[in-house]
Design an enzyme around this catalytic site. Structure first.
Site, short mmCIF file in Angstrom:
data_model
loop_
_atom_site.label_atom_id
_atom_site.label_comp_id
_atom_site.label_asym_id
_atom_site.label_seq_id
_atom_site.Cartn_x
_atom_site.Cartn_y
_atom_site.Cartn_z
N ASP A 203 -24.00 -22.37 53.57
CA ASP A 203 -23.74 -22.00 54.95
C ASP A 203 -22.70 -22.98 55.50
O ASP A 203 -22.64 -24.13 55.08
CB ASP A 203 -25.04 -22.10 55.75
CG ASP A 203 -24.85 -21.72 57.21
OD1 ASP A 203 -24.29 -20.65 57.46
OD2 ASP A 203 -25.26 -22.51 58.07
N ASP B 246 -29.33 -24.10 57.28
CA ASP B 246 -30.19 -24.79 58.24
C ASP B 246 -30.78 -23.87 59.29
O ASP B 246 -31.68 -24.25 60.02
CB ASP B 246 -29.41 -25.92 58.93
CG ASP B 246 -28.20 -25.39 59.71
OD1 ASP B 246 -27.90 -24.19 59.57
OD2 ASP B 246 -27.57 -26.17 60.43
N GLU C 49 -47.64 -30.10 11.75
CA GLU C 49 -49.09 -29.89 11.61
C GLU C 49 -49.37 -28.49 11.06
O GLU C 49 -50.24 -28.31 10.19
CB GLU C 49 -49.78 -30.09 12.95
CG GLU C 49 -49.81 -31.54 13.42
CD GLU C 49 -50.23 -31.70 14.87
OE1 GLU C 49 -50.27 -32.84 15.34
OE2 GLU C 49 -50.52 -30.67 15.53
N ASP D 240 -49.10 -38.16 20.48
CA ASP D 240 -47.96 -37.49 21.13
C ASP D 240 -47.94 -37.76 22.63
O ASP D 240 -46.88 -37.97 23.22
CB ASP D 240 -48.03 -35.97 20.91
CG ASP D 240 -47.96 -35.60 19.44
OD1 ASP D 240 -47.68 -36.51 18.63
OD2 ASP D 240 -48.19 -34.43 19.11
#
Length: 892
Positions: free
Chosen positions: A321, A600, A669, A698
């Site tokens: 704006d 605003d 894993e 971790d």
């Protein structure tokens, strides 16, 4: 309008008419937003694939605990992780939307109406279309209304239209049907303040049908899109979980066909589910965003919604704006001209004649100021008058009130386009000062030559988008004795002209240039006139060669498709409405851009909410704009946005480091669990072991990884595209390389512990192999945190920038050691290991580090670097064909 609403301006509505219309149109209120309850929020979180994956693991674990007597430790631990994730997600979901509540506060509590021929004060919520309302200076307009009568009426519509000057209203004006709000001079609108004059108006719309109500409708009706970060994390979670699910079914099929019992295979499935889900990802990402919030607060940027931190870093277009954001939201005198001289600027050193000219201008207005206890001056009055008075004050002069005593005033009106003030001179006679538009000043014939020169200066000022005001004067001996004071407005001498503008903020041009260097485009969207907007945009570097200005009228004629196709051609949008602002934001989003909208005023609120990140001004911003925003600039400084973008990019970079860190751990894993089943080794890591690794090995180092400091080079890169994956660069290649290295290290450790007899070591067993696999998986995860900090060698990346990371990593290595050497190991299914096995553990732990350092060295060789890029291209082409990784346009 009176005929259409069936009302007399003298009598107003009857009580019966009011009741009927309230039954049809309802109260003059805004509809409150629908809020989600706690149960709904929990259900929304339970839709997450990662949570569903863990919940399935919880159910299976409880079933095994009940029917196989396997103990309740595992299901309770997994359930605790699920509950922790739910609490974190709901806590950080954001505060309830306050925009509509703020809009309600703008409504006038009481107003004066004429009903059944009698003036009465009523609650503004009782108004209906057709009510005749009386407006006085200082009143807040209670509902949209058509003026019936007006006298020198001005309305401050800056919050609605974006114009800094109060709008002059005229009941006699007939506006075009498609006129913008700022051009509807015969209308007044809800929530705006009458700054001068008085008038009578008939209410045309109430409640949600008013202009303010339409804005409220946009706020409550539009759903906020997911941020790019949320989209990417959703895609990542879905991909990981699908990998786990497919792997689990694959392994169960193999196991059952080979004769393995169902409970054992269920335990394998649970282990895979736990291994796949990066339980700490949500927490660490949240903490990363929180750290970004804290750093941004120090830079005067207040983040209201956590995901906005990362979104800001990906911003590629800032739709700003003009009034109060790019400009100072106050009129200032920039150019002056005294008859017979040359134009001069407000920064020049004034001569006595120029000071006299400025004093006359300050005398011919109604502005004033008050000084508070801190010596700060607060100016009051019309914005133009305040601008003149402020310049006089800055020059160190004031009005000579001893010589000139204000006696009479002829106020400004739209017909006359001028105002006249008469001063009684101490030495005798009167000074008449007339200020207004050049063509409406009552000049004498003797001013013909001055007028010719004045027109040339006027045109020059106007071309620079300045608002041009002239002033003329004359002295008289006596005032008219017939009561016609306006007769003094004649035969005046032109003194000169001034040009005013709402000036740009001094820091904005530099900030826009910095944004451009970072690949961010700034677009101006304003309710102001095209000429003024274009001049400001050119001055700031927004409007450049190859880009154009579009008006709201032109935009209204374009379809959404046409706007989407041409939106990149325009850098300035003038005389736009709130609906237009939303269309512009969505057009940029449809082009794949991440859009930030600054503003605003009330008129900015819908677009602030529609944008990927809405940015409101802290000092001058309305409560409506703040409530609809994701971020508030505490200092109203546009330059703060660029600083915040840099911090946002750092947050995104840290999140990518965290994903690199956690995915290598979790994917390794999964690989070791699958390999172990295929090799017939059984379960290498139980669900509890996996949770210990994921939460301790971790989690703790990962939390400190989120505190990595800002790298200035991030602002030299282009913004991340909306549909761009986390793995768009070489990240996936690096993850796969280190995942393989970590998996091999763990499998070697298990094999040695389970099948190889070491001198002086314990007897090989599955339990010993499990313990070594547990240690190597945990320790390689901890060490890997140092690999993801930089693309450089870990030995060349200074640890001083993040000392807590080193401390937490060392502490977790000690914790994993304690898990094995103390009797507590039995709780987790671990066993004691010999010194020889410890040496194997530490050697295997360093294997992935060696692979990474060798990889960095090889990358320095041109041939090897070329091969790496070729491999990366193959990986990315394969990845792009996977539906879960493919970027989806937000508009679909």
């Amino acid at each position: 309008m009176l005929e259409k609403l069936d009302v007399s301006p003298d009598q107003g509505l009857s009580d019966e008419q009011v009741k009927k219309r309230q039954d049809i149109d309802g109260k003059n209120l805004l509809q409150p937003p629908k809020k989600s309850g706690l149960l709904q929020k929990i259900l929304n979180q339970l839709k997450d694939v990662a949570i569903i994956d863990l919940l399935i693991a919880v159910v299976l674990s409880f079933a095994m605990a009940i029917f196989e007597d396997s103990g309740f430790v595992e299901p309770i631990v997994i359930l605790s992780v699920v509950i922790l994730n739910l609490i974190l997600a709901i806590t950080h979901e954001g505060k309830a939307e306050k925009a509509l509540e703020a809009l309600e506060k703008l409504s006038a509590p009481y107003c004066v109406v004429i009903r059944q021929g009698v003036r009465k004060s009523i609650d503004a919520t009782e108004l209906v279309p057709g009510d005749i309302v009386i407006l006085e200076t200082g009143n807040v307009v209670p509902a949209d209304a058509r003026l019936i009568e007006s006298t020198a009426l001005f309305s401050d519509e800056s919050a609605l239209t974006g114009e800094s000057e109060p709008a002059e209203k005229d009941a006699k004006d007939i506006a075009q049907s498609n006129a913008a709000l700022g051009d509807q001079h015969n209308m007044v609108f809800t929530g705006c303040v009458i700054t001068a004059g008085r008038g009578t108006a008939v209410i045309t719309t109430t409640g949600m049908k008013t202009q303010m109500g339409k804005i409220a409708g946009f706020l409550s009706g539009s759903k906020r899109m997911k941020t790019p970060l949320q989209i990417r994390l959703d895609q990542l979670n879905k991909t990981i979980c699908w990998i786990a699910i497919i792997s689990a079914f694959f392994l169960m099929a193999i196991g059952l066909l080979s004769g393995t019992d169902l409970p054992t295979m269920l335990l394998v499935a649970i282990s895979l589910a736990v291994a796949a889900v990066p339980e700490m990802l949500a927490l660490i990402v949240t903490l990363t965003l929180t750290n970004g919030v804290q750093k941004m607060v120090k830079k005067h940027a207040l983040i209201r919604k956590l995901p906005a931190v990362e979104t800001l870093g990906n911003t590629s277009v800032i739709c700003s704006d003009k009034t109060g954001t790019l400009t100072q939201n106050r009129m200032a005198v920039k150019q002056l001209w005294v008859c017979g001289g040359e134009p001069f600027t407000d920064n020049a050193t004034f001569s006595e004649e120029q000071i006299q000219f400025l004093q006359y201008l300050a005398m011919a207005n109604n502005a004033a100021y008050e000084t508070d206890e801190n010596g700060i001056k607060e100016y009051m009055g019309n914005a133009t008058d305040v601008g003149i008075l402020r310049l006089l004050d800055e020059k160190g002069y004031s009005i000579d009130e001893e010589t000139y005593h204000r006696d009479e005033e002829i106020p400004f009106s739209s017909d006359r386009k001028r105002m006249t003030v008469i001063f009684k001179i101490k030495t005798g006679g009167y000074l008449v000062l007339t200020k207004g538009a050049l063509d409406y000043l009552p000049l004498s014939t003797e001013s013909a030559d001055d007028l010719k020169a004045a027109r040339a200066v006027h045109d020059k000022f106007a071309e620079a988008a300045l608002r041009v005001i002239g002033i003329a004067s004359k002295t008289i001996d006596t005032l008219p004795d017939n009561g016609h004071i306006e007769e003094v407005e004649s035969d005046s001498r032109l003194l000169g002209l001034i040009g005013l503008i709402d000036p740009p903020r001094p820091e904005v041009a530099v900030a826009i240039a910095k944004a451009k260097a970072a690949g961010i485009r700034t677009v101006m969207i304003t309710g102001d006139h095209a000429t003024t907007a274009g001049a400001i945009a050119t001055n700031l570097g927004i409007l450049q060669e190859g880009t154009q200005i579009m008006t709201g009228a032109q935009l209204a004629k374009m379809s959404d498709t046409e706007l989407n196709d041409t939106v990149r051609n325009y850098s300035v949008y003038a005389r736009v409405t709130p609906e237009h602002k939303i269309r512009i934001v969505k057009a940029w989003q449809a082009n794949g851009e991440v859009v930030a909208m600054t503003g605003d005023g009330v008129n900015d609120a819908p677009a602030l909410k529609a944008a990927d990140i809405g940015i409101a001004m802290g000092k001058t911003g309305t409560e409506v704009a703040k409530s609809a925003s994701d971020m508030i600039l505490v200092d109203d400084n546009f330059a703060t946005i660029v600083e915040a973008v840099g911090e946002g990019r750092n947050v995104y970079a840290n999140i990518k480091k965290i994903i690199n860190f956690l995915l290598v751990c979790n994917m390794s894993e999964i690989i070791i669990m699958i390999f172990a089943q295929i090799a017939g080794w059984g379960i290498l890591l139980t669900p509890v072991m996996l949770l210990l690794i994921n939460l301790v090995g971790d989690g703790i180092p990962g939390i400190n990884l989120s505190r990595e400091e800002f790298d200035p080079k991030l602002m030299d890169k282009k913004p991340i595209k909306r549909n761009e994956s986390f793995f768009s660069d070489e990240l996936l290649y690096l993850i796969l390389r280190q995942t393989i290295a970590c998996s091999i290290a763990v499998l070697i450790g298990y094999y040695i512990g389970a099948f190889v007899v070491l001198p002086g070591g314990a007897t090989p067993s599955h339990a010993l192999g499990q313990t070594m696999a547990f240690l190597i998986t945990g320790l390689t995860s901890i060490v890997h945190v140092f690999h993801v900090r930089s693309s450089k060698s870990a030995f060349k990346t200074p640890i001083k920038n993040n000392k807590p990371l080193l401390g937490s990593a060392a502490a977790m290595i000690v914790v994993f050691t304690i898990f094995v050497i103390l009797p507590i190991r039995e709780i987790f299914g671990l066993s004691a290991i010999s010194g020889a096995h410890w040496l194997i553990v530490f050697a295997a732990t360093l294997l992935p580090s060696a692979v990474r350092e060798i990889g960095i060295y090889l990358d320095g060789i041109p041939f090897m670097k070329k091969q790496r890029h070729a491999i990366t291209d193959i990986i990315n082409k394969t990845r792009s064909k996977l539906p879960s990784f493919r970027g989806k346009k937000p508009t679909k």
